[in-house]
Design an enzyme around this catalytic site. Structure first.
Site, PDB file in Angstrom:
ATOM      1  N   HIS A 121       0.868  -1.173   0.000  1.00  0.00           N
ATOM      2  CA  HIS A 121       0.000   0.000   0.000  1.00  0.00           C
ATOM      3  C   HIS A 121       0.912   1.233   0.000  1.00  0.00           C
ATOM      4  O   HIS A 121       1.830   1.328   0.830  1.00  0.00           O
ATOM      5  CB  HIS A 121      -0.850   0.047   1.269  1.00  0.00           C
ATOM      6  N   GLU A 125      -1.925   6.054  -0.512  1.00  0.00           N
ATOM      7  CA  GLU A 125      -3.343   6.119  -0.113  1.00  0.00           C
ATOM      8  C   GLU A 125      -3.525   7.424   0.679  1.00  0.00           C
ATOM      9  O   GLU A 125      -4.315   8.279   0.289  1.00  0.00           O
ATOM     10  CB  GLU A 125      -3.715   4.893   0.734  1.00  0.00           C
ATOM     11  N   ASP A 157     -11.184  -3.520  -1.543  1.00  0.00           N
ATOM     12  CA  ASP A 157     -10.417  -3.208  -0.327  1.00  0.00           C
ATOM     13  C   ASP A 157     -11.015  -3.900   0.901  1.00  0.00           C
ATOM     14  O   ASP A 157     -10.543  -4.967   1.294  1.00  0.00           O
ATOM     15  CB  ASP A 157     -10.315  -1.682  -0.137  1.00  0.00           C
ATOM     16  N   ASP A 158     -12.020  -3.283   1.524  1.00  0.00           N
ATOM     17  CA  ASP A 158     -12.665  -3.836   2.732  1.00  0.00           C
ATOM     18  C   ASP A 158     -14.181  -3.723   2.544  1.00  0.00           C
ATOM     19  O   ASP A 158     -14.830  -2.857   3.155  1.00  0.00           O
ATOM     20  CB  ASP A 158     -12.225  -3.037   3.973  1.00  0.00           C
TER      21      ASP A 158
HETATM   22  N1  ADE Z   1      -5.917  -2.628   6.050  1.00  0.00           N
HETATM   23  C1  ADE Z   1      -7.159  -2.900   5.648  1.00  0.00           C
HETATM   24  N2  ADE Z   1      -7.574  -1.971   4.779  1.00  0.00           N
HETATM   25  C2  ADE Z   1      -6.565  -1.082   4.619  1.00  0.00           C
HETATM   26  C3  ADE Z   1      -6.384   0.090   3.847  1.00  0.00           C
HETATM   27  N3  ADE Z   1      -7.335   0.567   3.041  1.00  0.00           N
HETATM   28  N4  ADE Z   1      -5.225   0.740   3.949  1.00  0.00           N
HETATM   29  C4  ADE Z   1      -4.259   0.290   4.757  1.00  0.00           C
HETATM   30  N5  ADE Z   1      -4.384  -0.816   5.504  1.00  0.00           N
HETATM   31  C5  ADE Z   1      -5.528  -1.491   5.433  1.00  0.00           C
HETATM   32 ZN    ZN Z   2      -6.057  -2.105   1.252  1.00  0.00          ZN
END
Ligand code: ADE
Ligand code: ZN
Length: 338
Positions: free
Chosen positions: A197, A200, A278-279
């Site tokens: 990552h 971001e 992502d989540d």
């Molecule tokens: N862990 C889970 N989602 C994340 C995200 N978007 N950025 C960094 N760590 C994460």
């Molecule tokens: Zn992520």
């Protein structure tokens, strides 16, 4: 021309940026908490969902680590993974590369192999029963120190054949990629592919560090790379894929309006962009929702959508024969829709 929801669903797609713990839906969270005798400080599924209002990455991570805390047994990780695979299959995902956060579990006393066995068995069953192929990417939590990551890599070596790559996630700002240079070097020496990552919330310099010091094959997110024209040129020239997550960026206030999302500018700059969830349990959408939201907010054309689907397959680590077959299917669908 616009791509319909159904057209996007039917396009073969790979998901390359999904934290399996981030697919933990509140319904399953309650079920698992109940069977494990763990208390959740919420009265209902609705109350949990209502708490998912985030102002930045850290405010999300605090809830994310709390949520995963109810998972204790191999079966919990199996159920989590299987639920994601079913949902992904419904969105037309044919291949998925799943992040998991072992330190989020070993740090609270759950054994590495409990986590890995549960996820792994579901991935094998998912391939057999749903036809989804997969790879596993073990992430290091960047808010912890490098020695903790090195110990985690040592634990993973007993299961080397199940893990395709290593990643870097959690709180970005203040934890630059260079902090993890030694552990990434060791991982690459063991044949693991590196991703991280970067960009971001962190600056373009973090994206450069991920490329130069960690020698990553892909950048996860990469939004802020657009602040440096030299970096954009480099990412385009080196064809470094970006795993972009529009609804995540909206929920975590990386963008304040999806119409300002950099995805379209990335495509215009010739970057190898992919769309991912992502989540999804926390950000209100799986991969198809991310495609349709980006299409609507950014006025993406059917050609753009086809490019995004092609990029996802091309940037994946699926086996080459399958990749060529999916790319041919995408091209046939694109040709038939003209
Ligand atoms: N862990 C889970 N989602 C994340 C995200 N978007 N950025 C960094 N760590 C994460
Ligand atoms: Zn992520």
């Amino acid at each position: 021309m616009k791509a319909s929801d159904d057209f996007i669903r039917r396009l073969p797609k790979a998901e390359l940026h999904i934290h399996i713990e981030g697919s933990f839906e509140p319904e399953l969270m309650f079920e698992i908490a109940h069977r494990n005798g763990v208390h959740i400080p919420f009265d209902s599924v609705e109350a949990v969902r209502a708490a998912y209002e985030f102002e930045d990455l850290q405010s999300f991570l605090d809830i994310y680590y709390q949520g995963m805390g109810v998972m204790l047994a191999e079966r919990d990780f199996y159920d989590l993974t299987m639920a994601y695979l079913r949902r992904a299959r419904d969105d037309g995902v044919v291949h998925t590369e799943i992040f998991f956060d072992p330190q989020g579990h070993t740090g609270r006393g759950v054994a590495f192999e409990t986590v890995l066995n549960g996820i792994w068995k579901a991935l094998r069953d998912g391939e057999r029963t749903l036809g989804i192929t997969s790879r596993l990417i073990m992430c290091f939590l960047r808010h912890l120190d490098e020695d903790d990551a090195l110990r985690t890599l040592d634990q993973a070596m007993a299961f080397r054949d199940r893990i395709a790559g290593v990643g870097l996630d959690s709180s970005e700002v203040g934890h630059p990629p260079g902090k993890f240079e030694r552990v990434f070097t060791r991982a690459r020496e063991a044949g693991l592919v590196a991703v991280a990552h970067a960009g971001e919330e962190g600056p373009p310099a973090y994206v450069e560090e991920a490329l130069d010091l960690l020698q990553v094959a892909r950048i996860d997110h990469g939004n802020r790379a657009l602040e440096s024209m030299a970096l954009v040129k480099r990412l385009a020239a080196e064809k470094i894929p970006l795993t972009v997550c529009p609804l995540s960026n909206l929920k975590l206030c990386v963008v304040t309006d999806l119409r300002d999302h950099p995805l379209k500018r990335m495509l215009e700059a010739g970057l190898v962009v992919t769309v991912n969830s992502d989540d999804p349990a926390y950000f209100g959408g799986y991969v198809l929702d991310n495609f349709t939201a980006a299409r609507d907010a950014l006025d993406l054309s059917a050609d753009d959508i086809v490019t995004l689907a092609r990029n996802s397959i091309a940037a994946s680590w699926a086996d080459e024969v399958r990749k060529q077959r999916w790319l041919a299917e995408i091209d046939a669908m694109a040709a038939a829709s003209i």
